[in-house]
Write a protein that holds these residues in place. Structure first.
Motif, PDB file in Angstrom:
ATOM      1  N   SER A  69      65.663  89.363 110.890  1.00  0.00           N
ATOM      2  CA  SER A  69      66.984  88.841 110.542  1.00  0.00           C
ATOM      3  C   SER A  69      66.837  87.463 109.925  1.00  0.00           C
ATOM      4  N   GLY A  70      67.928  86.987 109.341  1.00  0.00           N
ATOM      5  CA  GLY A  70      67.985  85.620 108.853  1.00  0.00           C
ATOM      6  C   GLY A  70      67.531  85.415 107.426  1.00  0.00           C
ATOM      7  N   VAL A  71      67.221  86.493 106.700  1.00  0.00           N
ATOM      8  CA  VAL A  71      66.837  86.379 105.294  1.00  0.00           C
ATOM      9  C   VAL A  71      67.618  87.406 104.476  1.00  0.00           C
ATOM     10  N   PHE A  72      67.817  87.068 103.215  1.00  0.00           N
ATOM     11  CA  PHE A  72      68.537  87.973 102.318  1.00  0.00           C
ATOM     12  C   PHE A  72      68.201  87.570 100.888  1.00  0.00           C
ATOM     13  N   GLU A  73      68.450  88.479  99.972  1.00  0.00           N
ATOM     14  CA  GLU A  73      68.170  88.235  98.568  1.00  0.00           C
ATOM     15  C   GLU A  73      69.089  87.148  98.025  1.00  0.00           C
ATOM     16  N   GLY A  74      68.489  86.061  97.487  1.00  0.00           N
ATOM     17  CA  GLY A  74      69.260  84.967  96.936  1.00  0.00           C
ATOM     18  C   GLY A  74      69.682  85.242  95.503  1.00  0.00           C
ATOM     19  N   PRO A  75      70.430  84.312  94.899  1.00  0.00           N
ATOM     20  CA  PRO A  75      70.898  84.501  93.523  1.00  0.00           C
ATOM     21  C   PRO A  75      69.768  84.714  92.516  1.00  0.00           C
ATOM     22  N   ASP A  76      68.579  84.181  92.850  1.00  0.00           N
ATOM     23  CA  ASP A  76      67.440  84.327  91.941  1.00  0.00           C
ATOM     24  C   ASP A  76      66.621  85.575  92.212  1.00  0.00           C
ATOM     25  N   GLY A  77      67.093  86.405  93.144  1.00  0.00           N
ATOM     26  CA  GLY A  77      66.368  87.626  93.473  1.00  0.00           C
ATOM     27  C   GLY A  77      65.293  87.443  94.517  1.00  0.00           C
ATOM     28  N   GLN A  78      65.007  86.194  94.920  1.00  0.00           N
ATOM     29  CA  GLN A  78      64.006  85.917  95.947  1.00  0.00           C
ATOM     30  C   GLN A  78      64.616  86.076  97.336  1.00  0.00           C
ATOM     31  N   GLN A  79      63.791  86.540  98.291  1.00  0.00           N
ATOM     32  CA  GLN A  79      64.245  86.616  99.679  1.00  0.00           C
ATOM     33  C   GLN A  79      64.296  85.206 100.252  1.00  0.00           C
ATOM     34  N   ARG A  80      65.473  84.795 100.718  1.00  0.00           N
ATOM     35  CA  ARG A  80      65.658  83.423 101.164  1.00  0.00           C
ATOM     36  C   ARG A  80      66.354  83.384 102.524  1.00  0.00           C
ATOM     37  N   THR A  81      66.140  82.272 103.230  1.00  0.00           N
ATOM     38  CA  THR A  81      66.814  82.094 104.513  1.00  0.00           C
ATOM     39  C   THR A  81      68.308  81.950 104.289  1.00  0.00           C
TER      40      THR A  81
END
Length: 360
Positions: A69-81
């Protein structure tokens, strides 16, 4: 009440037992937007992983971490906290609980067996449960997350002493740390330690060790004057590691042997602030970082689980002897080195965020 959480703004909670199905950590308070993948964490777990040489426990654990948990795809497509709790899980796959049949009936002197029984009325005797050094894998995983918060800080940990045999400070070379199984910066000492630790292992005994940790790039100002001293939190974090019995910041107890002028970290004017001519204080004065390297030393006791019979009592209160079968570290301080580095990262990251909360 038992406490399993450490930190103020950046907090982590560890869970799980040595012989349970899994263990892990929940990291809360991590800033959002940091790139985080399992491969950011795994190298630190690999450094601590058991079974990599004859000088450590032969328990074979891959220590593969999963981010739940605690991560998701950011606006740049990278997995981010995301700023929400980060849950990390490490499965246990190589337990041998049958090795602890005798430990179920009698207490290992120097271990937490009796103290756990006295507190809770019963205990998980399989590997020691929460008192096992296995718990520290979760701290190492949490520490990898903390390092993302302090990217400009370089943390180096190494073994400086095993038993009575110390490294030669004049021969230290940090490049040597990864060239031997002891995290030793002195190649000659590493050669001596190979025989020293192997002799203890074959004799059914164990040895203590001292781990030193240096953090460079810590700016001046982290910490607080009284109840959130940076050195106090470092000491608490290090003392919370299983098998640790002593912590020194800077010169530590050695400072008691010095005069005031000897102990003073003299300052001269520099282009970007003061230039210090010494670092007896270990980079911390009045509980607050000075901008110098933060230095601490951590003493690990000899492993309590040994094949040499020692006097003890059973749970029935009768005198007996115990020898611990199974797979144990002949010198737990060796694999304690990545754990010390992880705790340094966790404390420094917490204090960076505390400083930012008050001072902007």
């Amino acid at each position: 009440m038992s406490y399993n959480t450490f930190g103020r703004v950046l907090r982590f909670t560890t869970w799980g037992e040595s012989h349970g199905p899994a263990l892990g950590a929940v990291v809360d308070g991590c800033p959002p937007g940091l790139s985080l993948h399992e491969n950011d964490i795994q190298p630190f777990l690999d450094a601590r992983r058991p079974g990599q040489s004859k000088f450590t426990t032969q328990r074979k654990e891959p220590d593969a971490v999963r981010i739940l948990s605690g991560v998701f795809e950011g606006p740049d497509g990278q997995q981010r906290t995301t700023g929400t709790p980060i849950s990390l899980m490490i499965e246990n796959v190589d337990q041998r609980s049958k090795d602890y049949a005798e430990v179920a009936k009698a207490y290992r002197p120097g271990h937490a067996d009796y103290a756990y029984d006295a507190k809770y009325g019963f205990r998980d005797y399989r590997g020691g449960g929460r008192s096992s050094a296995r718990e520290t894998a979760a701290r190492v995983a949490a520490g990898a997350v903390a390092r993302l918060i302090i990217p400009d800080v370089i943390i180096t940990a190494y073994v400086s002493q095993i038993g009575e045999d110390m490294i030669d400070p004049a021969a230290m070379d940090f490049a040597e740390i990864g060239n031997n199984p002891f995290f030793c910066p002195d190649a000659a000492a590493a050669e001596r330690w190979a025989k020293l630790v192997d002799d203890a292992r074959q004799a059914g005994s164990s040895l203590g060790a001292v781990v030193e940790c240096v953090a460079t790039g810590v700016p001046a100002g982290w910490g607080a004057p009284i109840y959130a001293k940076l050195d106090a939190d470092l000491a608490a974090g290090m003392m919370g590691i299983n098998a640790v019995k002593g912590v020194e910041i800077g010169d530590g107890f050695g400072a008691a042997k010095l005069s005031g002028e000897q102990n003073a970290d003299a300052m001269r004017s520099g282009a970007d602030g003061p230039n210090f001519t010494a670092n007896h204080a270990g980079g911390i004065a009045g509980g607050i970082s000075t901008g110098q390297p933060v230095v601490c030393r951590v003493a690990f006791k000899p492993t309590s689980s040994i094949l040499t019979p020692v006097d003890t009592i059973g749970r029935d209160g009768q005198n007996t002897q115990i020898m611990t079968k199974g797979r144990h570290d002949p010198c737990v301080g060796i694999r304690g080195t990545p754990v010390v580095a992880a705790m340094m990262a966790l404390v420094l990251a917490d204090h960076k965020m505390l400083h930012r909360a008050q001072c902007g």
